[in-house]
Design an enzyme around this catalytic site. Structure first.
Site, PDB file in Angstrom:
ATOM      1  N   ARG A 203      -7.003  -0.883  17.783  1.00 26.87           N
ATOM      2  CA  ARG A 203      -7.500  -0.603  16.441  1.00 26.87           C
ATOM      3  C   ARG A 203      -8.443  -1.750  16.118  1.00 26.87           C
ATOM      4  O   ARG A 203      -9.370  -1.992  16.878  1.00 26.87           O
ATOM      5  CB  ARG A 203      -6.361  -0.424  15.432  1.00 26.87           C
ATOM      6  CG  ARG A 203      -6.797   0.438  14.232  1.00 26.87           C
ATOM      7  CD  ARG A 203      -5.698   0.694  13.216  1.00 26.87           C
ATOM      8  NE  ARG A 203      -5.409  -0.482  12.393  1.00 26.87           N
ATOM      9  CZ  ARG A 203      -4.502  -0.505  11.412  1.00 26.87           C
ATOM     10  NH1 ARG A 203      -3.800   0.583  11.148  1.00 26.87           N
ATOM     11  NH2 ARG A 203      -4.294  -1.595  10.706  1.00 26.87           N
TER      12      ARG A 203
ATOM     13  N   LYS B 249       0.817  -1.225   0.000  1.00 25.10           N
ATOM     14  CA  LYS B 249       0.000   0.000   0.000  1.00 25.10           C
ATOM     15  C   LYS B 249       0.843   1.265   0.000  1.00 25.10           C
ATOM     16  O   LYS B 249       0.437   2.274  -0.560  1.00 25.10           O
ATOM     17  CB  LYS B 249      -0.948  -0.006   1.204  1.00 25.10           C
ATOM     18  CG  LYS B 249      -0.242   0.113   2.541  1.00 25.10           C
ATOM     19  CD  LYS B 249      -1.197  -0.101   3.700  1.00 25.10           C
ATOM     20  CE  LYS B 249      -0.471   0.089   5.013  1.00 25.10           C
ATOM     21  NZ  LYS B 249      -1.118  -0.601   6.123  1.00 25.10           N
TER      22      LYS B 249
HETATM   23  C1  LIG Z   1      -0.176  -1.360   6.754  1.00 26.30           C
HETATM   24  C2  LIG Z   1      -0.430  -2.621   7.446  1.00 26.30           C
HETATM   25  C3  LIG Z   1       0.636  -3.492   7.718  1.00 26.30           C
HETATM   26  C4  LIG Z   1       2.070  -3.163   7.393  1.00 26.30           C
HETATM   27  O1  LIG Z   1       2.614  -2.313   8.381  1.00 26.30           O
HETATM   28  P1  LIG Z   1       4.162  -1.881   8.350  1.00 26.30           P
HETATM   29  O2  LIG Z   1       4.378  -1.199   9.654  1.00 26.30           O
HETATM   30  O3  LIG Z   1       4.326  -0.977   7.171  1.00 26.30           O
HETATM   31  O4  LIG Z   1       4.967  -3.112   8.225  1.00 26.30           O
HETATM   32  C5  LIG Z   1       0.334  -4.709   8.336  1.00 26.30           C
HETATM   33  N1  LIG Z   1      -0.926  -5.016   8.681  1.00 26.30           N
HETATM   34  C6  LIG Z   1      -1.973  -4.203   8.456  1.00 26.30           C
HETATM   35  C7  LIG Z   1      -3.327  -4.615   8.879  1.00 26.30           C
HETATM   36  C8  LIG Z   1      -1.766  -2.967   7.832  1.00 26.30           C
HETATM   37  O5  LIG Z   1      -2.801  -2.161   7.610  1.00 26.30           O
END
Ligand SMILES: *Cc1c(COP(=O)(O)O)cnc(C)c1O
Length: 354
Positions: free
Chosen positions: A129, A36
């Site tokens: 969250r 993303k």
């Molecule tokens: C964005 C996201 C990640 C990745 O997080 P990073 O800190 O960039 O590794 C993992 N799990 C979920 C649910 C996310 O939204």
């Protein structure tokens, strides 16, 4: 229009991915490469795939269009909107979920097109969250999913250090493994994915304390920036400069550091505060808040300070720099996570692959 631009070093990215996925493999962990932050740009996704990720994961369904050409299983990271259930089934092989109502909708859509959609249930271990906070609710949902057609419960996962700043520990991740064991016993099922979080779980991996049983991590920031996110430390043998911002100077002038006149609100409704440092040499570069925020970037020239920005103008203080800059010069900056995210999203920023 060659500037502003982000230069992306694909071989450094692939190196980061290989280094970290190899480390994960040693610990029986498969990596879901999170795309993303760069809007699932295909060239970068390819570096993920060549570097050795086992899944591709993104939070926005629009990005899945670009993931289509890759054969790895695809996971939707953000809890699906019920209104997008049809597209979820169409584009993603699996999704993270916490609402049985939404899972029922996914089940109906999956049955319609004769597909099986895989469900990973999220557990909230305290970061507040997404996810089931109370175990009984989770067990109840799992029981219903077993009876639904078109969906299969394949795992559980958690997300930490995103909202509440809670750091992964052997204790809280240990609870995830415990919940998995309970769930398997209670419902006589086998779960293939126990997803122990994001880049903030990396320190446990490197110090060897990640609980046995965690067999999946969803990684974005650590791959693109070579940094874990629990303490913000660089990861050994990885690059932190995969992404470089290059922008052009459009004005250089000596000006006072205090605005002249009565101070009202700035372009974003805030009343700005200034410190009087006398006359300074200031530079304006052609990039603004529409593309990224002043906090997102760090100048390669350490004598430069970022003063602020409006929609299309970034203002720098270059008084202390040893370099004699001229209008038209190109300046280089490192990007933090937010800078990569916003810069890669902005259509006004050119992407160059090196
Ligand atoms: C964005 C996201 C990640 C990745 O997080 P990073 O800190 O960039 O590794 C993992 N799990 C979920 C649910 C996310 O939204």
């Amino acid at each position: 229009m060659d500037y502003p631009r982000i230069e992306i070093n694909l071989s450094k990215l692939q190196h980061n991915v290989k280094t970290i996925t190899d480390k994960c493999k040693e610990n029986g962990i498969k990596v879901a490469g999170v795309t993303k932050v760069f809007c699932a740009d295909k060239k970068l996704v390819k570096a993920y795939v060549d570097g050795g990720v086992s899944y591709l994961a993104d939070s926005r369904l629009q990005n899945f269009q670009r993931l289509k050409d890759f054969s790895l299983p695809k996971i939707l990271l953000r809890l699906p909107m019920i209104s997008e259930a049809e597209e979820v089934v169409k584009y993603a092989d699996a999704s993270l979920n916490s609402e049985i109502e939404t899972i029922r909708a996914i089940s109906r859509e999956a049955v319609k097109i004769g597909k099986k959609h895989e469900i990973i249930l999220m557990v909230d271990l305290g970061d507040l969250r997404e996810g089931y906070f109370y175990e009984d609710d989770l067990y109840k949902s799992a029981e219903e999913i077993k009876k639904l057609e078109g969906v299969e419960l394949i795992g559980i996962g958690t997300n930490l250090t995103c909202y509440g700043g809670v750091i992964p520990t052997p204790e809280n991740l240990g609870r995830l493994v415990e919940i998995k064991n309970n769930l398997e016993k209670k419902h006589d099922i086998k779960l293939k994915i126990i997803s122990g979080g994001n880049s903030s779980s990396i320190p446990l991996l490197y110090d060897g304390t990640i609980p046995e049983g965690i067999n999946n991590l969803r990684l974005g920031e650590s791959l693109v920036l070579g940094r874990e996110t629990a303490y913000g430390k660089n990861i050994e043998e990885t690059f932190s400069d995969v992404f470089k911002l290059v922008i052009e100077a459009i004005e250089i002038k000596d000006k006072p550091s205090l605005p002249v006149g009565e101070i009202g609100k700035d372009a974003f409704g805030n009343v700005p505060v200034f410190e009087d440092k006398g006359i300074r040499k200031r530079m304006i570069c052609a990039i603004g808040r529409q593309d990224l925020l002043p906090d997102d970037i760090t100048p390669y020239d350490k004598e430069i300070t970022v003063i602020g920005s409006s929609s299309d103008h970034l203002i720098l203080d270059i008084t202390n720099s040893k370099i004699k800059y001229e209008v038209g010069d190109k300046l280089e900056f490192g990007l933090k996570y937010g800078g990569i995210l916003r810069g890669m999203t902005s259509e006004y920023v050119k992407k160059v692959y090196v």
